[in-house]
Design a protein around this motif. Structure first.
Motif, PDB file in Angstrom:
ATOM      1  N   VAL A 192      -5.312  -0.872   2.174  1.00 23.38           N
ATOM      2  CA  VAL A 192      -3.872  -0.248   1.872  1.00 23.38           C
ATOM      3  C   VAL A 192      -3.676   0.384   3.224  1.00 23.38           C
ATOM      4  O   VAL A 192      -4.129   0.429   4.662  1.00 23.38           O
ATOM      5  CB  VAL A 192      -3.704   1.500   1.137  1.00 23.38           C
ATOM      6  N   VAL A 193      -2.586  -0.334   3.762  1.00 24.69           N
ATOM      7  CA  VAL A 193      -1.947  -0.546   5.113  1.00 24.69           C
ATOM      8  C   VAL A 193      -1.045   0.562   5.233  1.00 24.69           C
ATOM      9  O   VAL A 193      -0.224   1.089   5.079  1.00 24.69           O
ATOM     10  CB  VAL A 193      -1.676  -1.229   6.263  1.00 24.69           C
ATOM     11  N   LEU A 194      -0.925   1.263   6.934  1.00 28.00           N
ATOM     12  CA  LEU A 194      -0.105   3.055   6.460  1.00 28.00           C
ATOM     13  C   LEU A 194       0.699   1.816   7.583  1.00 28.00           C
ATOM     14  O   LEU A 194       0.184   1.038   9.493  1.00 28.00           O
ATOM     15  CB  LEU A 194      -0.189   4.191   7.103  1.00 28.00           C
ATOM     16  N   ARG A 195       2.059   1.955   7.842  1.00 35.04           N
ATOM     17  CA  ARG A 195       2.450   1.450   9.232  1.00 35.04           C
ATOM     18  C   ARG A 195       3.636   2.586   9.264  1.00 35.04           C
ATOM     19  O   ARG A 195       4.608   2.943   8.510  1.00 35.04           O
ATOM     20  CB  ARG A 195       3.601  -0.086   8.875  1.00 35.04           C
ATOM     21  N   MET A 196       4.043   2.916  10.389  1.00 27.18           N
ATOM     22  CA  MET A 196       5.231   3.604  11.224  1.00 27.18           C
ATOM     23  C   MET A 196       6.757   3.382  11.368  1.00 27.18           C
ATOM     24  O   MET A 196       6.517   1.679  11.841  1.00 27.18           O
ATOM     25  CB  MET A 196       4.978   4.188  12.757  1.00 27.18           C
ATOM     26  N   GLY A 197       7.190   4.259  10.333  1.00 26.48           N
ATOM     27  CA  GLY A 197       8.979   3.488  10.375  1.00 26.48           C
ATOM     28  C   GLY A 197       9.782   4.579  10.976  1.00 26.48           C
ATOM     29  O   GLY A 197       8.917   5.209  11.820  1.00 26.48           O
ATOM     30  N   LEU A 198      10.884   4.467  11.183  1.00 26.07           N
ATOM     31  CA  LEU A 198      12.100   5.775  11.494  1.00 26.07           C
ATOM     32  C   LEU A 198      12.244   6.728  10.568  1.00 26.07           C
ATOM     33  O   LEU A 198      12.490   6.862   9.277  1.00 26.07           O
ATOM     34  CB  LEU A 198      13.161   5.099  11.425  1.00 26.07           C
ATOM     35  N   HIS A 199      11.475   8.022  10.697  1.00 28.97           N
ATOM     36  CA  HIS A 199      10.913   8.954  10.024  1.00 28.97           C
ATOM     37  C   HIS A 199      10.584   9.148   8.716  1.00 28.97           C
ATOM     38  O   HIS A 199      10.387   9.757   7.582  1.00 28.97           O
ATOM     39  CB  HIS A 199      12.415  10.001   9.734  1.00 28.97           C
ATOM     40  N   GLU A 200       9.563   8.459   8.923  1.00 31.04           N
ATOM     41  CA  GLU A 200       8.423   7.753   7.701  1.00 31.04           C
ATOM     42  C   GLU A 200       7.447   6.304   8.435  1.00 31.04           C
ATOM     43  O   GLU A 200       7.715   6.595   8.551  1.00 31.04           O
ATOM     44  CB  GLU A 200       9.447   6.827   6.529  1.00 31.04           C
ATOM     45  N   VAL A 201       6.498   7.193   7.092  1.00 31.91           N
ATOM     46  CA  VAL A 201       5.170   5.870   6.900  1.00 31.91           C
ATOM     47  C   VAL A 201       5.314   5.002   5.908  1.00 31.91           C
ATOM     48  O   VAL A 201       5.754   5.573   4.702  1.00 31.91           O
ATOM     49  CB  VAL A 201       4.095   6.789   6.356  1.00 31.91           C
ATOM     50  N   LEU A 202       5.059   3.708   5.828  1.00 29.85           N
ATOM     51  CA  LEU A 202       4.947   2.567   5.116  1.00 29.85           C
ATOM     52  C   LEU A 202       3.687   2.793   4.604  1.00 29.85           C
ATOM     53  O   LEU A 202       2.955   2.229   5.216  1.00 29.85           O
ATOM     54  CB  LEU A 202       5.884   1.722   5.927  1.00 29.85           C
ATOM     55  N   VAL A 203       3.490   2.409   3.150  1.00 30.26           N
ATOM     56  CA  VAL A 203       2.671   2.390   2.605  1.00 30.26           C
ATOM     57  C   VAL A 203       2.273   0.631   1.947  1.00 30.26           C
ATOM     58  O   VAL A 203       3.652   0.191   1.367  1.00 30.26           O
ATOM     59  CB  VAL A 203       2.157   3.269   1.559  1.00 30.26           C
ATOM     60  N   PHE A 204       1.002  -0.005   2.685  1.00 28.62           N
ATOM     61  CA  PHE A 204       1.224  -1.460   1.887  1.00 28.62           C
ATOM     62  C   PHE A 204       0.321  -1.227   1.630  1.00 28.62           C
ATOM     63  O   PHE A 204      -1.088  -1.594   1.704  1.00 28.62           O
ATOM     64  CB  PHE A 204       0.837  -2.632   3.175  1.00 28.62           C
ATOM     65  N   LEU A 205       0.495  -1.929   0.012  1.00 24.78           N
ATOM     66  CA  LEU A 205      -0.614  -2.367  -0.741  1.00 24.78           C
ATOM     67  C   LEU A 205      -1.094  -4.111  -0.405  1.00 24.78           C
ATOM     68  O   LEU A 205      -0.186  -4.488  -1.460  1.00 24.78           O
ATOM     69  CB  LEU A 205      -1.115  -2.178  -1.362  1.00 24.78           C
ATOM     70  N   GLY A 206      -1.909  -4.017   0.552  1.00 23.39           N
ATOM     71  CA  GLY A 206      -2.193  -6.260   1.123  1.00 23.39           C
ATOM     72  C   GLY A 206      -0.874  -6.902   1.734  1.00 23.39           C
ATOM     73  O   GLY A 206      -0.412  -5.480   2.308  1.00 23.39           O
ATOM     74  N   GLU A 207       0.038  -7.287   1.294  1.00 20.77           N
ATOM     75  CA  GLU A 207       1.330  -7.998   2.085  1.00 20.77           C
ATOM     76  C   GLU A 207       2.216  -6.583   1.618  1.00 20.77           C
ATOM     77  O   GLU A 207       3.668  -6.846   2.101  1.00 20.77           O
ATOM     78  CB  GLU A 207       1.180  -9.094   2.326  1.00 20.77           C
ATOM     79  N   GLU A 208       2.413  -6.557   0.614  1.00 20.83           N
ATOM     80  CA  GLU A 208       3.436  -5.982  -0.011  1.00 20.83           C
ATOM     81  C   GLU A 208       3.345  -3.902  -0.175  1.00 20.83           C
ATOM     82  O   GLU A 208       2.715  -3.767   0.231  1.00 20.83           O
ATOM     83  CB  GLU A 208       2.982  -5.715  -2.075  1.00 20.83           C
ATOM     84  N   ALA A 212       4.350  -0.485  -1.200  1.00 23.85           N
ATOM     85  CA  ALA A 212       3.790   0.002  -2.295  1.00 23.85           C
ATOM     86  C   ALA A 212       4.100   1.949  -1.622  1.00 23.85           C
ATOM     87  O   ALA A 212       3.514   1.995  -3.253  1.00 23.85           O
ATOM     88  CB  ALA A 212       2.408   0.304  -2.725  1.00 23.85           C
ATOM     89  N   GLY A 213       4.969   1.293  -1.290  1.00 28.75           N
ATOM     90  CA  GLY A 213       5.746   3.020  -1.246  1.00 28.75           C
ATOM     91  C   GLY A 213       6.202   3.764  -0.079  1.00 28.75           C
ATOM     92  O   GLY A 213       5.781   2.718   1.412  1.00 28.75           O
ATOM     93  N   GLN A 214       6.723   4.720   0.308  1.00 25.85           N
ATOM     94  CA  GLN A 214       6.687   5.385   1.471  1.00 25.85           C
ATOM     95  C   GLN A 214       6.606   6.728   1.525  1.00 25.85           C
ATOM     96  O   GLN A 214       6.494   7.605   0.301  1.00 25.85           O
ATOM     97  CB  GLN A 214       8.105   4.738   1.822  1.00 25.85           C
ATOM     98  N   VAL A 215       6.277   7.373   2.903  1.00 27.32           N
ATOM     99  CA  VAL A 215       6.409   9.353   3.005  1.00 27.32           C
ATOM    100  C   VAL A 215       6.995   8.837   4.028  1.00 27.32           C
ATOM    101  O   VAL A 215       7.251   9.125   4.917  1.00 27.32           O
ATOM    102  CB  VAL A 215       4.813   9.124   3.447  1.00 27.32           C
ATOM    103  N   ARG A 216       8.168   9.780   3.437  1.00 28.37           N
ATOM    104  CA  ARG A 216       9.383  10.352   4.525  1.00 28.37           C
ATOM    105  C   ARG A 216       9.240  12.297   4.906  1.00 28.37           C
ATOM    106  O   ARG A 216       8.695  12.581   4.776  1.00 28.37           O
ATOM    107  CB  ARG A 216      10.495  10.456   3.715  1.00 28.37           C
ATOM    108  N   LEU A 247       7.389  17.658   5.641  1.00 33.61           N
ATOM    109  CA  LEU A 247       7.473  16.205   4.070  1.00 33.61           C
ATOM    110  C   LEU A 247       8.585  16.015   3.290  1.00 33.61           C
ATOM    111  O   LEU A 247       8.963  17.734   2.867  1.00 33.61           O
ATOM    112  CB  LEU A 247       6.006  16.279   4.070  1.00 33.61           C
ATOM    113  N   GLN A 248       9.588  15.599   3.629  1.00 27.72           N
ATOM    114  CA  GLN A 248      10.889  15.905   2.875  1.00 27.72           C
ATOM    115  C   GLN A 248      10.293  14.900   1.303  1.00 27.72           C
ATOM    116  O   GLN A 248      10.392  15.602   0.010  1.00 27.72           O
ATOM    117  CB  GLN A 248      11.486  14.303   3.170  1.00 27.72           C
ATOM    118  N   ASP A 249       9.162  14.074   0.895  1.00 28.84           N
ATOM    119  CA  ASP A 249       9.285  13.206  -0.027  1.00 28.84           C
ATOM    120  C   ASP A 249       8.045  11.972  -0.279  1.00 28.84           C
ATOM    121  O   ASP A 249       7.519  11.200   1.480  1.00 28.84           O
ATOM    122  CB  ASP A 249       9.912  12.877  -1.109  1.00 28.84           C
ATOM    123  N   MET A 250       6.772  11.964  -1.062  1.00 30.26           N
ATOM    124  CA  MET A 250       6.176  10.510  -1.397  1.00 30.26           C
ATOM    125  C   MET A 250       6.076   9.376  -2.263  1.00 30.26           C
ATOM    126  O   MET A 250       6.181  10.614  -3.609  1.00 30.26           O
ATOM    127  CB  MET A 250       4.821  11.048  -0.955  1.00 30.26           C
TER     128      MET A 250
END
Length: 84
Positions: A8-24, A26-30, A47-50
């Protein structure tokens, strides 16, 4: 982050963390900003939602903690989480 034979890879977005499973994605934490960003104090977010796909739901607590830590470290913000 490694979870049960998957990566699982976490990447920063604007006011969120994007969750990747492999290359896809798979979710977000806002996160939602609270108060003014023009203060001398560190910014405060809550924490707004996951949202996670079904394959990751059993790991939501671990992913949530990692996402909060990443967001706080990256932004220098204090993150408030809902009480359970």
């Amino acid at each position: 982050m490694a979870l049960s034979n998957c990566s699982v890879v976490l990447r920063m977005g604007l006011h969120e963390v994007l969750v990747f499973l492999g290359e896809e994605q798979a979710g977000q934490v806002r996160f939602r900003a609270l108060g003014s960003a023009n203060s001398d104090e560190p910014p405060v977010y809550r924490l707004q939602d996951m949202q996670l796909n079904d394959a990751l739901m059993n790991h939501s607590a671990n992913i949530g903690q990692e996402a909060i830590s990443l967001f706080a470290a990256y932004t220098g913000a204090r993150v408030i989480t809902p009480k359970r």
